[in-house]
Scaffold this motif. Structure first.
Motif, PDB file in Angstrom:
ATOM      1  N   LEU A  63       0.830  -1.204   0.000  1.00 60.54           N
ATOM      2  CA  LEU A  63       0.000   0.000   0.000  1.00 60.54           C
ATOM      3  C   LEU A  63       0.865   1.254   0.000  1.00 60.54           C
ATOM      4  CD1 LEU A  63      -2.844   1.229   0.182  1.00 60.54           C
ATOM      5  CD2 LEU A  63      -2.672   1.004   2.666  1.00 60.54           C
ATOM      6  N   SER A  64       1.934   1.234   0.792  1.00 63.66           N
ATOM      7  CA  SER A  64       2.850   2.380   0.842  1.00 63.66           C
ATOM      8  C   SER A  64       3.533   2.590  -0.492  1.00 63.66           C
ATOM      9  CB  SER A  64       3.903   2.166   1.931  1.00 63.66           C
ATOM     10  OG  SER A  64       3.298   2.053   3.184  1.00 63.66           O
ATOM     11  N   LEU A  65       3.901   1.502  -1.154  1.00 63.25           N
ATOM     12  CA  LEU A  65       4.523   1.601  -2.476  1.00 63.25           C
ATOM     13  C   LEU A  65       3.561   2.198  -3.499  1.00 63.25           C
ATOM     14  CD1 LEU A  65       6.933   1.008  -4.328  1.00 63.25           C
ATOM     15  CD2 LEU A  65       6.015  -1.295  -4.632  1.00 63.25           C
ATOM     16  N   LEU A  66       2.301   1.783  -3.445  1.00 63.08           N
ATOM     17  CA  LEU A  66       1.304   2.351  -4.362  1.00 63.08           C
ATOM     18  C   LEU A  66       1.113   3.849  -4.144  1.00 63.08           C
ATOM     19  CD1 LEU A  66      -1.456  -0.417  -4.404  1.00 63.08           C
ATOM     20  CD2 LEU A  66       0.018   0.283  -6.298  1.00 63.08           C
ATOM     21  N   VAL A  67       1.037   4.264  -2.883  1.00 60.90           N
ATOM     22  CA  VAL A  67       0.878   5.689  -2.572  1.00 60.90           C
ATOM     23  C   VAL A  67       2.112   6.459  -3.019  1.00 60.90           C
ATOM     24  CG1 VAL A  67       0.702   7.358  -0.678  1.00 60.90           C
ATOM     25  CG2 VAL A  67      -0.745   5.323  -0.685  1.00 60.90           C
ATOM     26  N   ALA A  68       3.288   5.931  -2.722  1.00 57.59           N
ATOM     27  CA  ALA A  68       4.526   6.608  -3.112  1.00 57.59           C
ATOM     28  C   ALA A  68       4.640   6.721  -4.625  1.00 57.59           C
ATOM     29  CB  ALA A  68       5.733   5.859  -2.550  1.00 57.59           C
ATOM     30  N   TYR A  69       4.300   5.658  -5.336  1.00 58.31           N
ATOM     31  CA  TYR A  69       4.388   5.670  -6.794  1.00 58.31           C
ATOM     32  C   TYR A  69       3.344   6.585  -7.407  1.00 58.31           C
ATOM     33  CZ  TYR A  69       4.384   3.990 -11.608  1.00 58.31           C
ATOM     34  OH  TYR A  69       4.441   3.919 -12.970  1.00 58.31           O
ATOM     35  N   GLY A  70       2.118   6.508  -6.925  1.00 57.64           N
ATOM     36  CA  GLY A  70       1.033   7.278  -7.538  1.00 57.64           C
ATOM     37  C   GLY A  70       0.981   8.739  -7.152  1.00 57.64           C
ATOM     38  N   LEU A  71       1.399   9.086  -5.929  1.00 61.25           N
ATOM     39  CA  LEU A  71       1.213  10.457  -5.460  1.00 61.25           C
ATOM     40  C   LEU A  71       2.501  11.250  -5.249  1.00 61.25           C
ATOM     41  CD1 LEU A  71      -1.592   9.889  -2.790  1.00 61.25           C
ATOM     42  CD2 LEU A  71      -1.840  10.634  -5.170  1.00 61.25           C
ATOM     43  N   LEU A  72       3.598  10.589  -4.926  1.00 60.78           N
ATOM     44  CA  LEU A  72       4.779  11.330  -4.505  1.00 60.78           C
ATOM     45  C   LEU A  72       5.957  11.270  -5.472  1.00 60.78           C
ATOM     46  CD1 LEU A  72       4.697  10.288  -0.757  1.00 60.78           C
ATOM     47  CD2 LEU A  72       3.916  12.428  -1.760  1.00 60.78           C
ATOM     48  N   SER A  73       6.019  10.286  -6.321  1.00 55.14           N
ATOM     49  CA  SER A  73       7.216  10.102  -7.139  1.00 55.14           C
ATOM     50  C   SER A  73       7.066  10.549  -8.581  1.00 55.14           C
ATOM     51  CB  SER A  73       7.617   8.632  -7.129  1.00 55.14           C
ATOM     52  OG  SER A  73       6.670   7.865  -7.854  1.00 55.14           O
ATOM     53  N   GLY A  74       5.941  11.073  -8.959  1.00 54.51           N
ATOM     54  CA  GLY A  74       5.723  11.417 -10.360  1.00 54.51           C
ATOM     55  C   GLY A  74       5.725  10.188 -11.244  1.00 54.51           C
ATOM     56  N   GLN A  75       5.288   9.081 -10.690  1.00 52.79           N
ATOM     57  CA  GLN A  75       5.213   7.779 -11.347  1.00 52.79           C
ATOM     58  C   GLN A  75       6.568   7.313 -11.882  1.00 52.79           C
ATOM     59  OE1 GLN A  75       1.879   7.970 -14.050  1.00 52.79           O
ATOM     60  NE2 GLN A  75       0.439   7.873 -12.348  1.00 52.79           N
ATOM     61  N   ASP A  76       7.605   7.630 -11.100  1.00 56.67           N
ATOM     62  CA  ASP A  76       8.962   7.149 -11.361  1.00 56.67           C
ATOM     63  C   ASP A  76       9.273   6.078 -10.325  1.00 56.67           C
ATOM     64  OD1 ASP A  76      11.648   6.801 -11.979  1.00 56.67           O
ATOM     65  OD2 ASP A  76      12.274   8.598 -10.880  1.00 56.67           O
ATOM     66  N   LEU A  77       9.503   4.839 -10.778  1.00 55.09           N
ATOM     67  CA  LEU A  77       9.680   3.725  -9.858  1.00 55.09           C
ATOM     68  C   LEU A  77      10.903   3.906  -8.959  1.00 55.09           C
ATOM     69  CD1 LEU A  77       8.273   1.165  -9.057  1.00 55.09           C
ATOM     70  CD2 LEU A  77       9.657  -0.075 -10.713  1.00 55.09           C
ATOM     71  N   GLY A  78      11.975   4.487  -9.477  1.00 57.21           N
ATOM     72  CA  GLY A  78      13.164   4.725  -8.660  1.00 57.21           C
ATOM     73  C   GLY A  78      12.881   5.696  -7.527  1.00 57.21           C
ATOM     74  N   ALA A  79      12.153   6.761  -7.818  1.00 57.39           N
ATOM     75  CA  ALA A  79      11.802   7.732  -6.784  1.00 57.39           C
ATOM     76  C   ALA A  79      10.778   7.138  -5.810  1.00 57.39           C
ATOM     77  CB  ALA A  79      11.251   9.000  -7.420  1.00 57.39           C
ATOM     78  N   ALA A  80       9.918   6.247  -6.297  1.00 57.40           N
ATOM     79  CA  ALA A  80       8.926   5.605  -5.428  1.00 57.40           C
ATOM     80  C   ALA A  80       9.612   4.760  -4.372  1.00 57.40           C
ATOM     81  CB  ALA A  80       7.963   4.759  -6.251  1.00 57.40           C
ATOM     82  N   ASP A  81      10.717   4.106  -4.742  1.00 53.61           N
ATOM     83  CA  ASP A  81      11.453   3.311  -3.759  1.00 53.61           C
ATOM     84  C   ASP A  81      11.926   4.171  -2.602  1.00 53.61           C
ATOM     85  OD1 ASP A  81      11.136   0.958  -5.125  1.00 53.61           O
ATOM     86  OD2 ASP A  81      13.091   1.036  -6.114  1.00 53.61           O
ATOM     87  N   ALA A  82      12.377   5.378  -2.906  1.00 55.42           N
ATOM     88  CA  ALA A  82      12.862   6.273  -1.857  1.00 55.42           C
ATOM     89  C   ALA A  82      11.728   6.748  -0.951  1.00 55.42           C
ATOM     90  CB  ALA A  82      13.572   7.471  -2.488  1.00 55.42           C
ATOM     91  N   TRP A  83      10.555   6.959  -1.521  1.00 52.29           N
ATOM     92  CA  TRP A  83       9.417   7.472  -0.748  1.00 52.29           C
ATOM     93  C   TRP A  83       8.663   6.387   0.019  1.00 52.29           C
ATOM     94  CZ3 TRP A  83       8.420  12.203   0.653  1.00 52.29           C
ATOM     95  CH2 TRP A  83       8.909  13.262  -0.104  1.00 52.29           C
ATOM     96  N   THR A  84       8.800   5.133  -0.398  1.00 55.44           N
ATOM     97  CA  THR A  84       8.000   4.058   0.195  1.00 55.44           C
ATOM     98  C   THR A  84       8.229   3.932   1.693  1.00 55.44           C
ATOM     99  OG1 THR A  84       7.942   2.865  -1.888  1.00 55.44           O
ATOM    100  CG2 THR A  84       7.458   1.596   0.088  1.00 55.44           C
ATOM    101  N   MET A  85       9.477   3.991   2.145  1.00 49.49           N
ATOM    102  CA  MET A  85       9.755   3.865   3.579  1.00 49.49           C
ATOM    103  C   MET A  85       9.140   5.020   4.351  1.00 49.49           C
ATOM    104  SD  MET A  85      10.924   2.231   6.124  1.00 49.49           S
ATOM    105  CE  MET A  85      12.323   1.158   6.018  1.00 49.49           C
ATOM    106  N   VAL A  86       9.194   6.216   3.811  1.00 48.94           N
ATOM    107  CA  VAL A  86       8.603   7.380   4.484  1.00 48.94           C
ATOM    108  C   VAL A  86       7.093   7.191   4.623  1.00 48.94           C
ATOM    109  CG1 VAL A  86       8.182   9.867   4.310  1.00 48.94           C
ATOM    110  CG2 VAL A  86      10.426   8.929   3.688  1.00 48.94           C
ATOM    111  N   VAL A  87       6.443   6.780   3.550  1.00 51.57           N
ATOM    112  CA  VAL A  87       4.994   6.556   3.585  1.00 51.57           C
ATOM    113  C   VAL A  87       4.653   5.433   4.566  1.00 51.57           C
ATOM    114  CG1 VAL A  87       2.982   5.831   2.222  1.00 51.57           C
ATOM    115  CG2 VAL A  87       4.641   7.425   1.245  1.00 51.57           C
ATOM    116  N   PHE A  88       5.447   4.354   4.555  1.00 49.88           N
ATOM    117  CA  PHE A  88       5.216   3.233   5.454  1.00 49.88           C
ATOM    118  C   PHE A  88       5.297   3.674   6.913  1.00 49.88           C
ATOM    119  CE2 PHE A  88       6.886  -0.287   8.008  1.00 49.88           C
ATOM    120  CZ  PHE A  88       5.905  -1.242   7.794  1.00 49.88           C
ATOM    121  N   LEU A  89       6.304   4.455   7.263  1.00 48.70           N
ATOM    122  CA  LEU A  89       6.475   4.900   8.651  1.00 48.70           C
ATOM    123  C   LEU A  89       5.374   5.876   9.071  1.00 48.70           C
ATOM    124  CD1 LEU A  89      10.349   5.250   8.799  1.00 48.70           C
ATOM    125  CD2 LEU A  89       8.928   3.395   9.711  1.00 48.70           C
TER     126      LEU A  89
END
Length: 156
Positions: free
Chosen positions: A58-84
């Motif tokens: 769920l955190s990966l989906l939020v990071a990919y769809g809302l925070l990373s501009g649909q860039d998978l590399g940037a989504a990886d960086a945001w996923t931990m922040v969203v998860f926490l």
């Protein structure tokens, strides 16, 4: 006890060795005053791990769809922040993350309070983010992050 019994209990591990000599460890959660089975019993590791996978997805989906501009590399960086943030907000307010809720669990205080206070949810979340405390467990199946936050995951 002859030598074969001693060696067999040694090979089976310290718990088996102690039990063969009359020690009784009880069931997981008994020391915490939790029931053996059913509502309020200790959540098992498999269920806990599955809940983390659901929350991570769920955190990966939020990071990919809302925070990373649909860039998978940037989504990886945001996923931990969203998860926490997800863990802190949901455990600190309603007592469970979406994954825990789907699998019938919640985080409660070990001292009998129904909901974990927000500051203890914050301690638990920070330690969970470090990953190592979540991998060090006691005989009740609680991670170091739960022990230090004085929390326990139970079935609902």
């Amino acid at each position: 006890m002859d030598n074969r019994d001693a060696i067999g209990s040694w090979l089976s591990g310290p718990k088996a060795a102690a039990e063969s000599m009359g020690a009784d460890f009880g069931y997981p959660g008994e020391r915490l005053g939790l029931p053996r089975e059913g509502t309020g019993s200790l959540a098992r590791p498999g269920r806990r791990f599955a809940a983390i996978l659901i929350d991570w997805g769920l955190s990966l989906l939020v990071a990919y769809g809302l925070l990373s501009g649909q860039d998978l590399g940037a989504a990886d960086a945001w996923t931990m922040v969203v998860f926490l943030v997800l863990s802190l907000v949901t455990v600190g307010t309603v007592g469970c993350t979406p994954g825990k809720r789907l699998l019938g669990m919640r985080v409660v205080s070990e001292d009998g309070l129904v909901r974990l206070p927000l500051w203890r949810a914050a301690v638990r979340t920070v330690l969970l983010g470090l990953a190592i405390p979540a991998l060090v467990w006691d005989r009740d199946g609680r991670g170091l992050h739960d022990r230090l936050a004085k929390s326990v995951e139970v079935r609902i």
